[in-house]
Design a protein around this motif. Structure first.
Motif, PDB file in Angstrom:
ATOM      1  N   THR A  95      -5.795  -0.598  -7.944  1.00  0.00           N
ATOM      2  CA  THR A  95      -6.072   0.359  -9.015  1.00  0.00           C
ATOM      3  C   THR A  95      -6.305  -0.354 -10.358  1.00  0.00           C
ATOM      4  O   THR A  95      -6.591   0.303 -11.353  1.00  0.00           O
ATOM      5  CB  THR A  95      -4.924   1.378  -9.171  1.00  0.00           C
ATOM      6  OG1 THR A  95      -3.718   0.662  -9.440  1.00  0.00           O
ATOM      7  CG2 THR A  95      -4.745   2.212  -7.903  1.00  0.00           C
ATOM      8  N   ALA A 109      -4.407   4.224  -1.071  1.00  0.00           N
ATOM      9  CA  ALA A 109      -5.706   4.864  -0.826  1.00  0.00           C
ATOM     10  C   ALA A 109      -6.841   3.923  -1.225  1.00  0.00           C
ATOM     11  O   ALA A 109      -7.785   3.694  -0.474  1.00  0.00           O
ATOM     12  CB  ALA A 109      -5.809   6.175  -1.601  1.00  0.00           C
ATOM     13  N   ARG A 110      -6.722   3.376  -2.396  1.00  0.00           N
ATOM     14  CA  ARG A 110      -7.763   2.471  -2.911  1.00  0.00           C
ATOM     15  C   ARG A 110      -7.888   1.216  -2.046  1.00  0.00           C
ATOM     16  O   ARG A 110      -8.991   0.712  -1.817  1.00  0.00           O
ATOM     17  CB  ARG A 110      -7.422   2.113  -4.354  1.00  0.00           C
ATOM     18  CG  ARG A 110      -8.251   1.031  -4.963  1.00  0.00           C
ATOM     19  CD  ARG A 110      -9.396   1.567  -5.787  1.00  0.00           C
ATOM     20  NE  ARG A 110     -10.121   0.466  -6.415  1.00  0.00           N
ATOM     21  CZ  ARG A 110     -11.396   0.177  -6.174  1.00  0.00           C
ATOM     22  NH1 ARG A 110     -12.119   0.941  -5.403  1.00  0.00           N
ATOM     23  NH2 ARG A 110     -11.977  -0.850  -6.746  1.00  0.00           N
ATOM     24  N   ALA A 111      -6.738   0.696  -1.589  1.00  0.00           N
ATOM     25  CA  ALA A 111      -6.754  -0.524  -0.782  1.00  0.00           C
ATOM     26  C   ALA A 111      -7.144  -0.246   0.666  1.00  0.00           C
ATOM     27  O   ALA A 111      -7.403  -1.168   1.430  1.00  0.00           O
ATOM     28  CB  ALA A 111      -5.387  -1.195  -0.835  1.00  0.00           C
ATOM     29  N   GLY A 112      -7.152   1.039   1.036  1.00  0.00           N
ATOM     30  CA  GLY A 112      -7.497   1.385   2.407  1.00  0.00           C
ATOM     31  C   GLY A 112      -6.395   1.048   3.398  1.00  0.00           C
ATOM     32  O   GLY A 112      -6.681   0.757   4.558  1.00  0.00           O
ATOM     33  N   PHE A 146      -9.800  -8.071  -4.645  1.00  0.00           N
ATOM     34  CA  PHE A 146      -9.272  -7.070  -3.716  1.00  0.00           C
ATOM     35  C   PHE A 146      -9.289  -5.683  -4.362  1.00  0.00           C
ATOM     36  O   PHE A 146      -9.276  -5.564  -5.584  1.00  0.00           O
ATOM     37  CB  PHE A 146      -7.838  -7.428  -3.302  1.00  0.00           C
ATOM     38  CG  PHE A 146      -7.760  -8.649  -2.444  1.00  0.00           C
ATOM     39  CD1 PHE A 146      -7.925  -8.547  -1.068  1.00  0.00           C
ATOM     40  CD2 PHE A 146      -7.549  -9.907  -2.994  1.00  0.00           C
ATOM     41  CE1 PHE A 146      -7.871  -9.673  -0.263  1.00  0.00           C
ATOM     42  CE2 PHE A 146      -7.495 -11.045  -2.201  1.00  0.00           C
ATOM     43  CZ  PHE A 146      -7.661 -10.926  -0.827  1.00  0.00           C
ATOM     44  N   ARG A 147      -9.287  -4.651  -3.503  1.00  0.00           N
ATOM     45  CA  ARG A 147      -9.310  -3.292  -4.032  1.00  0.00           C
ATOM     46  C   ARG A 147      -7.909  -2.892  -4.492  1.00  0.00           C
ATOM     47  O   ARG A 147      -7.018  -2.726  -3.671  1.00  0.00           O
ATOM     48  CB  ARG A 147      -9.787  -2.317  -2.955  1.00  0.00           C
ATOM     49  CG  ARG A 147     -11.176  -2.659  -2.463  1.00  0.00           C
ATOM     50  CD  ARG A 147     -11.659  -1.730  -1.369  1.00  0.00           C
ATOM     51  NE  ARG A 147     -12.687  -2.408  -0.593  1.00  0.00           N
ATOM     52  CZ  ARG A 147     -13.499  -1.831   0.276  1.00  0.00           C
ATOM     53  NH1 ARG A 147     -13.395  -0.522   0.487  1.00  0.00           N
ATOM     54  NH2 ARG A 147     -14.387  -2.506   0.927  1.00  0.00           N
TER      55      ARG A 147
END
Lengths: 426, 426
Positions: A88, A160-163, A85-86
């Motif tokens: 940090t 932000a990274r995970a959307g 998963f996205r």
């Protein structure tokens, strides 16, 4: 909440959503219940924490994992495929062999666990990454927090990274640099006309009213808090799978301190490190030292205070984990004490001058308390010691602004330089 | 300087002081000479760089090394025991799989090499660590630099950790935050009444007059510059020992760009990666784009400019490696171009919003140029691309100060929140 321990995923979650975590357990009364978006015991309103049924885990398996906290995924309430998963991907920060600082303090062997190397430069990236996973698995759609800075940065960046959408609530008078370093991630930053306590209270109200929100440090707090265990895992692994004799830890809510202890106990139970005694020490700023005061008075409960210190990331006047910090410190033979703001600044400078590490105010608190504990003979100078630096000096520049600067200002001519240098050359 | 290649340590140095480095070579005329504190060719005044005779090096040996640039010690001009010395141990920063930014830009596969994770949050920690080793081995006693910020931070921190004296020269009108973040390390910070060019000129004068000084980017520059090769090594290793198709690199002096190319070539020669074509792209800010201008005009030489851009860490008007950048870009089939300051800010925000990475202005330049290269069909959207983020947004907060902030300010009451939220909820 006396439900039997469940190994089922919470309703609506996929199997294995929380890895080897099996239940929640009340830290106050010991009642257990199923995993889910719960944070207070229905029996006694005590705080909940995550319980596990760990399989065998080997050092080699961990060492073959990603260079982030996800190498410890089997020990966290996250799915086995968490690294896909996205996030940090925080953690695996430097453990610095601090020989200069050790000499300066009169310690035989000292390590600085430098969490300013995390993606948003504080340990909050660890806890937020685990909270984000819980929020995702529970189907929550908004990642949120009340914060005075570091947590807001970490939540906004991780979302932000995970959307996914994020909302961070901060006191309106927060330093401009902390506002900018959150707002840049395009989070919904809401400034609140009030103190941090007001912000916190509003966050709890919103958590109660709005569906689908994950307030990382409120309604998914049991998962969030587990992220701090990774500090213990990393310290042990980076020492060659060994527990140090003494650890000095900054204390705000106290969660980090209690979870480092929990992490070390897990490593022992899993046979990943040899069992040995260790002492845990707590560090507070005098202007917000409710737990240190309770420790000195011999109390088991913590009386809230109104914070007044430059160490704003530690300025929680009513610390949620207060009693558990007292228990951990006393049980391991440690101490919790405090230093004033002037000492905080002097010890930011001390750490920078000796080790080239520029810590935020919380780091100055921890190094300052370490020095005080040595002077008080509470810390054994011959025992191996680790201190935690939880954040970055670039976020609290004002603390040192009056103390450091150019040694001189000269015109751009060699003669002018020579004039200055002849008086200061070694 | 047509001395035969020497495998002897320079006079006064211990054997192996520079590892597998064997000589210096003039990048202009190809003359070779012995290792030492030399930086200009005695034949033609061209810049010198380090040459090696590499032994066989395996992936497994590297992977077993420290989690810092010292895992590549056999490929750097440093002794084999480098990791035992006190340094900031930079490197091995994240290579972020930037799927959100790739989608936003219309790229198939994009990676961000995020050097804000270094100890003082810029790639300068890499080059300074290698310069520090050279200074130590050459018996130099003062680590120094002219700087506009990142380099000063890195030199002051590295010297503090190593326990040696440092002197950093900065323009007197430098932003307060960059001054504080250097001065905190107790360096001898000297403010100069003049521009960066004045500071630079004074540094060269001091380097010529004072004995025992290592100006990292002047008289030990050949060693210093080699530190940038580690960016290439890490990218290849983190991709699973593979070279990407396209790399977009910020350009100030141009040293980083040419050394990334050198590093990739070394990996190919050593058989650590498979040989394949790759294109190298350069990114400048329009307000300081002398190399991009020369590229567009088809020139081989670079005409100096007077910088006028918010991307101060790239604001070198007379770039030392200008012709070598032109050569590298043209030889690999890349391009060097530029974007204006407004685009820089928009792309700091773009990277933050999509990937949770807060870059300094140089990062905005690189992402902005990447977008421009796609629009110009100079970058292949289907080819695997890496962009370098060389520094941290916390050091250039002013760039975004007028663009981001709270979405609203409300009193601490749920009704006030509800009022705001009903208009923005997803």
């Amino acid at each position: 909440m006396t439900t039997a321990i469940s190994t089922e995923a919470p309703t609506g979650c996929r199997p294995g959503a929380f890895g080897n975590a099996t239940h929640l357990i009340c830290r106050a009364c010991g009642a257990t219940g199923p995993l889910g978006p719960f944070y207070a015991c229905v029996e006694c309103f005590g705080p909940l924490e995550v319980g596990y049924e760990f399989p065998a885990v080997t050092r080699a398996e961990i060492e073959a994992g990603p260079k982030s906290i996800w190498r410890y995924a089997p020990l966290l309430p996250v799915p086995a495929d968490i690294a896909t998963f996205r996030s940090t991907d925080p953690g695996f920060t430097r453990l610095v062999d601090a020989r200069n600082l050790a000499d300066d303090l009169g310690l035989r062997q000292l390590w600085v666990k430098d969490d300013s190397g995390n993606p948003t430069h504080s340990f909050k990236d660890r806890v937020v990454a685990v909270a984000l996973s819980a929020a995702r698995e529970l189907g929550l759609k908004v990642l949120a927090c009340p914060s005075t800075g570091n947590l807001a940065n970490a939540v906004a960046a991780a979302a932000a990274r995970a959307g996914i959408r994020s909302v961070v609530l901060v006191p309106e008078n927060l330093e401009r640099q902390k506002i900018l370093a959150s707002a840049v991630y395009d989070t919904t930053l809401i400034a609140i006309e009030g103190t941090y306590d007001d912000v916190n209270k509003l966050a709890s109200e919103i958590a109660g009213e709005e569906e689908g929100w994950a307030f990382v440090n409120v309604n998914v707090r049991p998962y969030y808090a587990e992220g701090s265990k990774t500090l213990a895992y990393e310290i042990a692994e980076q020492l060659g799978w060994r527990i140090p004799d003494q650890i000095v830890i900054p204390v705000a809510s106290g969660s980090q301190l209690t979870k480092i202890d929990k992490g070390l106990q897990e490593l022992i139970k899993l046979g990943l490190v040899e069992e040995k005694p260790y002492k845990i020490f707590g560090a507070q700023a005098t202007g917000c030292s409710p737990i240190a005061q309770a420790y000195r008075a011999g109390h088991d409960v913590v009386r809230p205070v109104k914070p007044d210190t430059i160490a704003k990331s530690l300025a929680i006047g009513n610390p949620a984990d207060g009693p558990y910090v007292l228990d951990t410190v006393r049980r391991t033979g440690g101490v919790i004490t405090d230093v004033d703001d002037e000492t905080v600044v002097a010890n930011i400078q001390r750490l920078a001058r000796t080790e080239g590490i520029f810590a935020e105010t919380a780091g100055g608190v921890t190094v300052g308390v370490t020095a005080k504990l040595i002077a008080d003979s509470a810390l054994d100078p011959d025992a191996e010691t680790v201190v935690i630096n939880s954040g970055d000096g670039l976020k609290t520049l004002d603390a040192v602004a009056d103390k450091v600067g150019p040694k001189t200002t000269i015109p751009p001519r060699y003669e002018a330089f020579e004039d200055f240098w002849k008086d200061v050359r070694p």
